[in-house]
Scaffold this motif. Structure first.
Motif, PDB file in Angstrom:
ATOM      1  N   THR A 182      17.848  82.625  63.364  1.00  0.00           N
ATOM      2  CA  THR A 182      17.866  83.246  64.694  1.00  0.00           C
ATOM      3  C   THR A 182      17.473  84.717  64.596  1.00  0.00           C
ATOM      4  O   THR A 182      18.280  85.603  64.896  1.00  0.00           O
ATOM      5  CB  THR A 182      19.261  83.105  65.331  1.00  0.00           C
ATOM      6  OG1 THR A 182      20.240  83.668  64.417  1.00  0.00           O
ATOM      7  CG2 THR A 182      19.601  81.652  65.627  1.00  0.00           C
ATOM      8  N   PRO A 183      16.239  85.011  64.182  1.00  0.00           N
ATOM      9  CA  PRO A 183      15.834  86.412  64.004  1.00  0.00           C
ATOM     10  C   PRO A 183      15.807  87.206  65.301  1.00  0.00           C
ATOM     11  O   PRO A 183      16.049  88.413  65.286  1.00  0.00           O
ATOM     12  CB  PRO A 183      14.426  86.288  63.400  1.00  0.00           C
ATOM     13  CG  PRO A 183      13.941  84.945  63.837  1.00  0.00           C
ATOM     14  CD  PRO A 183      15.156  84.071  63.846  1.00  0.00           C
ATOM     15  N   ALA A 184      15.515  86.547  66.417  1.00  0.00           N
ATOM     16  CA  ALA A 184      15.454  87.266  67.693  1.00  0.00           C
ATOM     17  C   ALA A 184      16.811  87.883  68.026  1.00  0.00           C
ATOM     18  O   ALA A 184      16.890  89.021  68.514  1.00  0.00           O
ATOM     19  CB  ALA A 184      15.013  86.320  68.808  1.00  0.00           C
ATOM     20  N   LYS A 185      17.880  87.153  67.756  1.00  0.00           N
ATOM     21  CA  LYS A 185      19.237  87.668  68.015  1.00  0.00           C
ATOM     22  C   LYS A 185      19.505  88.897  67.159  1.00  0.00           C
ATOM     23  O   LYS A 185      20.025  89.909  67.646  1.00  0.00           O
ATOM     24  CB  LYS A 185      20.255  86.571  67.728  1.00  0.00           C
ATOM     25  CG  LYS A 185      21.700  87.004  67.947  1.00  0.00           C
ATOM     26  CD  LYS A 185      22.659  85.862  67.629  1.00  0.00           C
ATOM     27  CE  LYS A 185      24.102  86.298  67.820  1.00  0.00           C
ATOM     28  NZ  LYS A 185      25.054  85.206  67.485  1.00  0.00           N
ATOM     29  N   PHE A 186      19.138  88.825  65.896  1.00  0.00           N
ATOM     30  CA  PHE A 186      19.349  89.953  64.998  1.00  0.00           C
ATOM     31  C   PHE A 186      18.529  91.168  65.430  1.00  0.00           C
ATOM     32  O   PHE A 186      19.040  92.292  65.478  1.00  0.00           O
ATOM     33  CB  PHE A 186      18.962  89.554  63.572  1.00  0.00           C
ATOM     34  CG  PHE A 186      18.834  90.717  62.625  1.00  0.00           C
ATOM     35  CD1 PHE A 186      19.947  91.433  62.234  1.00  0.00           C
ATOM     36  CD2 PHE A 186      17.592  91.086  62.127  1.00  0.00           C
ATOM     37  CE1 PHE A 186      19.838  92.510  61.353  1.00  0.00           C
ATOM     38  CE2 PHE A 186      17.464  92.160  61.259  1.00  0.00           C
ATOM     39  CZ  PHE A 186      18.588  92.874  60.871  1.00  0.00           C
ATOM     40  N   LEU A 187      17.264  90.950  65.765  1.00  0.00           N
ATOM     41  CA  LEU A 187      16.370  92.062  66.100  1.00  0.00           C
ATOM     42  C   LEU A 187      16.769  92.755  67.401  1.00  0.00           C
ATOM     43  O   LEU A 187      16.507  93.949  67.578  1.00  0.00           O
ATOM     44  CB  LEU A 187      14.927  91.558  66.199  1.00  0.00           C
ATOM     45  CG  LEU A 187      14.301  91.098  64.878  1.00  0.00           C
ATOM     46  CD1 LEU A 187      12.932  90.490  65.126  1.00  0.00           C
ATOM     47  CD2 LEU A 187      14.214  92.246  63.883  1.00  0.00           C
ATOM     48  N   THR A 188      17.400  92.032  68.306  1.00  0.00           N
ATOM     49  CA  THR A 188      17.813  92.638  69.571  1.00  0.00           C
ATOM     50  C   THR A 188      19.202  93.267  69.484  1.00  0.00           C
ATOM     51  O   THR A 188      19.429  94.350  70.023  1.00  0.00           O
ATOM     52  CB  THR A 188      17.786  91.596  70.698  1.00  0.00           C
ATOM     53  OG1 THR A 188      18.564  90.453  70.322  1.00  0.00           O
ATOM     54  CG2 THR A 188      16.365  91.153  70.994  1.00  0.00           C
TER      55      THR A 188
END
Length: 246
Positions: free
Chosen positions: A158-164
């Motif tokens: 879940t990279p999007a969660k981390f990046l946001t």
């Protein structure tokens, strides 16, 4: 370009006694004698072994982290850092790869210690006896079912969660984000990389197989299921080796 260079370095074994092609072709010769005394390393040779590990990790891990780097770059284009995307992306990747440099340093020390103990071949860079390899296979399989593996894999999937949620600004912030992401990735994959001691550290079949598995585990919708299936398979494989030895 970095990926291509890392692959070429790994395949041709720059500075090592044999190329990865040669090591792969002779993979069944687990204790082939060589010119070096096991465990007696010069500083220059230790540095070459470290570079071998680190460049190999770059070649193996860049494909699975590339979507995260590209996603981060896409998000940056909608911020005030749009004109600094290349520099910030490079900082993120540098932080990520530095984490794997730390792993490579530990792996180098482990290789030296195992070689000095007579467990790893100085020439073929693989566990000489089958029973230690069986233990590594079983341990790696068990690790696939641990909470640490599950937590780190969830982060990587879940990279999007981390990046946001964990966004930091500027190149320094990107470097720290890359290092943090790399730490989770390392937590997810370190035991899989230990399998290289079983198949041969410069065995291209094992290198490619582990790299493909890591990418499938992280990037596909059924990665979590594949992770568990692989864990069960590794445990069974190790157990069968033990059965054949007794």
């Amino acid at each position: 370009m970095l990926f291509v260079l890392a692959v070429l370095y790994t395949v041709y074994g720059a500075g090592m006694r044999m190329t990865a092609f040669e090591m792969t072709a002779m993979r069944d010769m687990r204790d082939m004698p060589g010119p070096l005394i096991p465990g007696v390393w010069s500083v220059a040779y230790a540095t070459l072994v470290f570079l071998m590990w680190w460049v190999m990790m770059i070649a193996m891990m860049l494909p699975s982290v590339a979507p995260t780097v590209l996603l981060n770059a896409a998000l940056l284009r909608h911020t005030g850092d749009a004109d600094r995307v290349p520099a910030i992306s490079a900082a993120f990747a540098s932080g990520y790869l530095l984490t794997w440099a730390g792993f490579s340093l530990v792996a180098t020390a482990m290789q030296w210690a195992l070689e000095a103990a007579g467990l790893v071949s100085a020439t073929m860079m693989t566990l000489i006896e089958k029973w230690p390899g069986a233990l590594v296979l079983i341990a790696a399989g068990v690790f696939q079912f641990t909470p640490m593996k599950a937590a780190c894999l969830e982060h990587c999937r879940t990279p999007a969660k981390f990046l946001t949620e964990q966004r930091r600004t500027g190149t320094q912030g990107a470097f720290l984000m890359g290092a943090e992401h790399g730490t989770y990735c390392l937590g997810c994959c370190w035991f899989l990389m230990a399998l290289l001691f079983v198949g041969g550290i410069m065995n291209l079949i094992w290198i490619a197989g582990i790299a493909i598995f890591v990418a499938v585990e992280k990037l596909t919708p059924f990665g979590d299921t594949i992770s568990k299936i692989a864990g069960a398979g590794l445990i069974l494989w190790g157990a069968l080796i033990f059965v054949n030895l007794v």
